[in-house]
Design a protein around this motif. Structure first.
Motif, PDB file in Angstrom:
ATOM      1  N   ILE A 100       8.375  -5.650  -1.885  1.00  0.00           N
ATOM      2  CA  ILE A 100       7.274  -5.782  -2.848  1.00  0.00           C
ATOM      3  C   ILE A 100       5.950  -5.449  -2.190  1.00  0.00           C
ATOM      4  N   HIS A 101       5.752  -5.934  -0.957  1.00  0.00           N
ATOM      5  CA  HIS A 101       4.498  -5.696  -0.231  1.00  0.00           C
ATOM      6  C   HIS A 101       4.293  -4.201   0.034  1.00  0.00           C
ATOM      7  N   VAL A 102       5.312  -3.550   0.564  1.00  0.00           N
ATOM      8  CA  VAL A 102       5.212  -2.117   0.902  1.00  0.00           C
ATOM      9  C   VAL A 102       4.979  -1.277  -0.360  1.00  0.00           C
ATOM     10  N   THR A 103       5.750  -1.546  -1.399  1.00  0.00           N
ATOM     11  CA  THR A 103       5.652  -0.757  -2.627  1.00  0.00           C
ATOM     12  C   THR A 103       4.313  -0.975  -3.332  1.00  0.00           C
ATOM     13  N   THR A 104       3.863  -2.223  -3.357  1.00  0.00           N
ATOM     14  CA  THR A 104       2.567  -2.526  -3.986  1.00  0.00           C
ATOM     15  C   THR A 104       1.437  -1.816  -3.244  1.00  0.00           C
ATOM     16  N   ARG A 105       1.494  -1.826  -1.922  1.00  0.00           N
ATOM     17  CA  ARG A 105       0.480  -1.131  -1.128  1.00  0.00           C
ATOM     18  C   ARG A 105       0.478   0.367  -1.426  1.00  0.00           C
ATOM     19  N   ARG A 106       1.655   0.931  -1.556  1.00  0.00           N
ATOM     20  CA  ARG A 106       1.769   2.360  -1.874  1.00  0.00           C
ATOM     21  C   ARG A 106       1.155   2.671  -3.240  1.00  0.00           C
ATOM     22  N   ILE A 107       1.433   1.818  -4.212  1.00  0.00           N
ATOM     23  CA  ILE A 107       0.880   2.015  -5.556  1.00  0.00           C
ATOM     24  C   ILE A 107      -0.636   1.947  -5.514  1.00  0.00           C
ATOM     25  N   GLU A 108      -1.168   0.948  -4.840  1.00  0.00           N
ATOM     26  CA  GLU A 108      -2.614   0.748  -4.772  1.00  0.00           C
ATOM     27  C   GLU A 108      -3.314   1.891  -4.029  1.00  0.00           C
ATOM     28  N   ASN A 109      -2.649   2.463  -3.042  1.00  0.00           N
ATOM     29  CA  ASN A 109      -3.257   3.540  -2.239  1.00  0.00           C
ATOM     30  C   ASN A 109      -3.024   4.929  -2.801  1.00  0.00           C
ATOM     31  N   GLY A 110      -2.382   5.000  -3.981  1.00  0.00           N
ATOM     32  CA  GLY A 110      -2.134   6.312  -4.577  1.00  0.00           C
ATOM     33  C   GLY A 110      -1.092   7.122  -3.853  1.00  0.00           C
ATOM     34  N   TYR A 111      -0.185   6.440  -3.176  1.00  0.00           N
ATOM     35  CA  TYR A 111       0.841   7.102  -2.364  1.00  0.00           C
ATOM     36  C   TYR A 111       1.752   7.983  -3.195  1.00  0.00           C
ATOM     37  N   PHE A 112       2.122   7.455  -4.379  1.00  0.00           N
ATOM     38  CA  PHE A 112       3.089   8.196  -5.201  1.00  0.00           C
ATOM     39  C   PHE A 112       2.434   9.349  -5.945  1.00  0.00           C
ATOM     40  N   ALA A 164       2.485   9.955 -11.875  1.00  0.00           N
ATOM     41  CA  ALA A 164       2.405   8.865 -12.854  1.00  0.00           C
ATOM     42  C   ALA A 164       3.776   8.259 -13.098  1.00  0.00           C
ATOM     43  N   ARG A 165       4.789   9.105 -13.177  1.00  0.00           N
ATOM     44  CA  ARG A 165       6.146   8.612 -13.418  1.00  0.00           C
ATOM     45  C   ARG A 165       6.651   7.798 -12.225  1.00  0.00           C
ATOM     46  N   ASN A 166       6.397   8.306 -11.012  1.00  0.00           N
ATOM     47  CA  ASN A 166       6.805   7.576  -9.805  1.00  0.00           C
ATOM     48  C   ASN A 166       6.126   6.213  -9.735  1.00  0.00           C
ATOM     49  N   LYS A 167       4.851   6.196 -10.049  1.00  0.00           N
ATOM     50  CA  LYS A 167       4.086   4.948 -10.014  1.00  0.00           C
ATOM     51  C   LYS A 167       4.628   3.958 -11.036  1.00  0.00           C
ATOM     52  N   GLU A 168       4.950   4.459 -12.221  1.00  0.00           N
ATOM     53  CA  GLU A 168       5.473   3.600 -13.285  1.00  0.00           C
ATOM     54  C   GLU A 168       6.826   2.993 -12.885  1.00  0.00           C
ATOM     55  N   ILE A 169       7.686   3.833 -12.280  1.00  0.00           N
ATOM     56  CA  ILE A 169       9.005   3.362 -11.839  1.00  0.00           C
ATOM     57  C   ILE A 169       8.858   2.304 -10.752  1.00  0.00           C
ATOM     58  N   ALA A 170       7.965   2.578  -9.784  1.00  0.00           N
ATOM     59  CA  ALA A 170       7.767   1.642  -8.674  1.00  0.00           C
ATOM     60  C   ALA A 170       7.179   0.318  -9.157  1.00  0.00           C
ATOM     61  N   LEU A 171       6.239   0.392 -10.075  1.00  0.00           N
ATOM     62  CA  LEU A 171       5.599  -0.821 -10.596  1.00  0.00           C
ATOM     63  C   LEU A 171       6.599  -1.683 -11.366  1.00  0.00           C
ATOM     64  N   SER A 172       7.429  -1.039 -12.151  1.00  0.00           N
ATOM     65  CA  SER A 172       8.456  -1.757 -12.916  1.00  0.00           C
ATOM     66  C   SER A 172       9.445  -2.429 -11.966  1.00  0.00           C
ATOM     67  N   ALA A 173       9.788  -1.726 -10.879  1.00  0.00           N
ATOM     68  CA  ALA A 173      10.722  -2.280  -9.894  1.00  0.00           C
ATOM     69  C   ALA A 173      10.123  -3.501  -9.203  1.00  0.00           C
ATOM     70  N   VAL A 174       8.842  -3.429  -8.869  1.00  0.00           N
ATOM     71  CA  VAL A 174       8.152  -4.552  -8.229  1.00  0.00           C
ATOM     72  C   VAL A 174       8.174  -5.784  -9.130  1.00  0.00           C
ATOM     73  N   GLN A 175       7.951  -5.579 -10.409  1.00  0.00           N
ATOM     74  CA  GLN A 175       7.943  -6.688 -11.358  1.00  0.00           C
ATOM     75  C   GLN A 175       9.318  -7.371 -11.413  1.00  0.00           C
ATOM     76  N   LEU A 176      10.387  -6.586 -11.358  1.00  0.00           N
ATOM     77  CA  LEU A 176      11.738  -7.150 -11.370  1.00  0.00           C
ATOM     78  C   LEU A 176      12.055  -7.845 -10.048  1.00  0.00           C
ATOM     79  N   LEU A 177      11.645  -7.218  -8.936  1.00  0.00           N
ATOM     80  CA  LEU A 177      11.931  -7.787  -7.619  1.00  0.00           C
ATOM     81  C   LEU A 177      11.201  -9.108  -7.395  1.00  0.00           C
ATOM     82  N   SER A 178      10.020  -9.229  -8.014  1.00  0.00           N
ATOM     83  CA  SER A 178       9.240 -10.458  -7.836  1.00  0.00           C
ATOM     84  C   SER A 178       9.952 -11.681  -8.434  1.00  0.00           C
TER      85      SER A 178
END
Length: 306
Positions: A294-306, A270-284
């Protein structure tokens, strides 16, 4: 071996009739011995098969009869029996095998299991009846099996208003070298799994560093690719060893049972996902240069990678 609760012994000492009836009750229980042994053996074999244990070696087998009033729950007699059984089983094991837990706490815990099985056998409830058999993994390579069956008599003149119950309890302990090998295999897999989770945490942190301007996109690309390759290697190693990762557990197609991961995976994920999501929002907000990240990280979040 037969044992009676103090209250039953007191009645037996008062009248010959009481002793005769108790003896008869215990003999009736013993007459079912052949059928009980077959059920016990068949059920053990079934459970061992389900657990994929194919190298079991019997190291102790025995039984005990306890006679008491139905409402009684006597521990002392059975505790001494179970303690001696566990210690005997430990001595009988292969000296190269890790010894079973024989601490007072471990023995007390198993005594509780024995008494729960015995009480289940005394119950007329169908639900409780299913608990009259028990299989317990006491330590790597050592399994304990229990089975209990009861018969009762009621004589107001001899024993008062309450029934007296005789319960026969069967014990069996087996050793399995394969189980110990699986334990070692699990230990290696756990190291891999923890390392895998750590690497994914670092990947999320790298994306956060990129969004915060602490590293540039070239550094992120090289480091992320390096970690992705390492993670793939670990995942392949786990898969080839028969382990598969699922939420909060790591299971094996050929393992003894599902084995829980001794880390707080849910919180880390959950913490990894939160960090990655916050980073994507800033990078956008930083322009098209960061779209691949953004594409790679978003895909990872959606697929439950973290």
């Amino acid at each position: 071996m037969s044992c009676q609760s103090p209250s039953v012994q007191a009645v037996m000492q008062k009248t010959a009739k009481a002793k005769s009836q108790i003896d008869e009750l215990e003999n009736l229980v013993k007459k079912q011995d052949k059928a009980h042994k077959k059920f016990f053996s068949d059920t053990i074999n079934s459970h061992l098969s389900e657990a994929k244990i194919n190298d079991s070696r019997e190291i102790y087998y025995g039984f005990d009869i306890k006679t008491e009033y139905t409402s009684e729950f006597s521990l002392d007699k059975i505790a001494s029996v179970v303690t001696s059984v566990i210690k005997a089983a430990g001595k009988a094991m292969d000296p190269n095998v890790k010894q079973p837990a024989t601490s007072p706490d471990a023995i007390a815990a198993y005594v509780d299991v024995v008494n729960a099985v015995a009480e289940a056998a005394k119950s007329s409830s169908t639900a409780a009846g299913s608990l009259s058999f028990s299989m317990n993994r006491m330590s790597p390579g050592l399994y304990g099996f229990l089975y209990a069956s009861s018969m009762s008599i009621k004589s107001d003149d001899t024993f008062g208003s309450e029934a007296v119950t005789s319960t026969i309890i069967y014990y069996k302990f087996i050793e399995s070298i394969d189980d110990i090998k699986n334990e070692a295999k699990y230990g290696a897999a756990l190291i891999d799994y923890k390392n895998l989770m750590n690497m994914k945490t670092i990947q999320a942190a790298l994306t956060d560093d990129l969004a915060a301007g602490k590293i540039d996109i070239d550094t992120w690309t090289k480091k992320d690719a390096s970690f992705e390759k390492a993670i793939k290697t670990i995942e392949d190693r786990l898969k080839n060893a028969g382990w598969y990762t699922v939420s909060l557990y790591m299971t094996s197609g050929n393992a003894i049972a599902t084995m829980p991961i001794d880390i707080d995976e849910k919180s880390i994920s959950a913490r990894n996902k939160e960090i990655a999501l916050s980073a994507v929002q800033l990078l956008s907000q930083k322009g098209s240069l960061y779209e691949p990240v953004i594409h790679v990280t978003t895909r990872r979040i959606e697929n439950g990678y973290f």
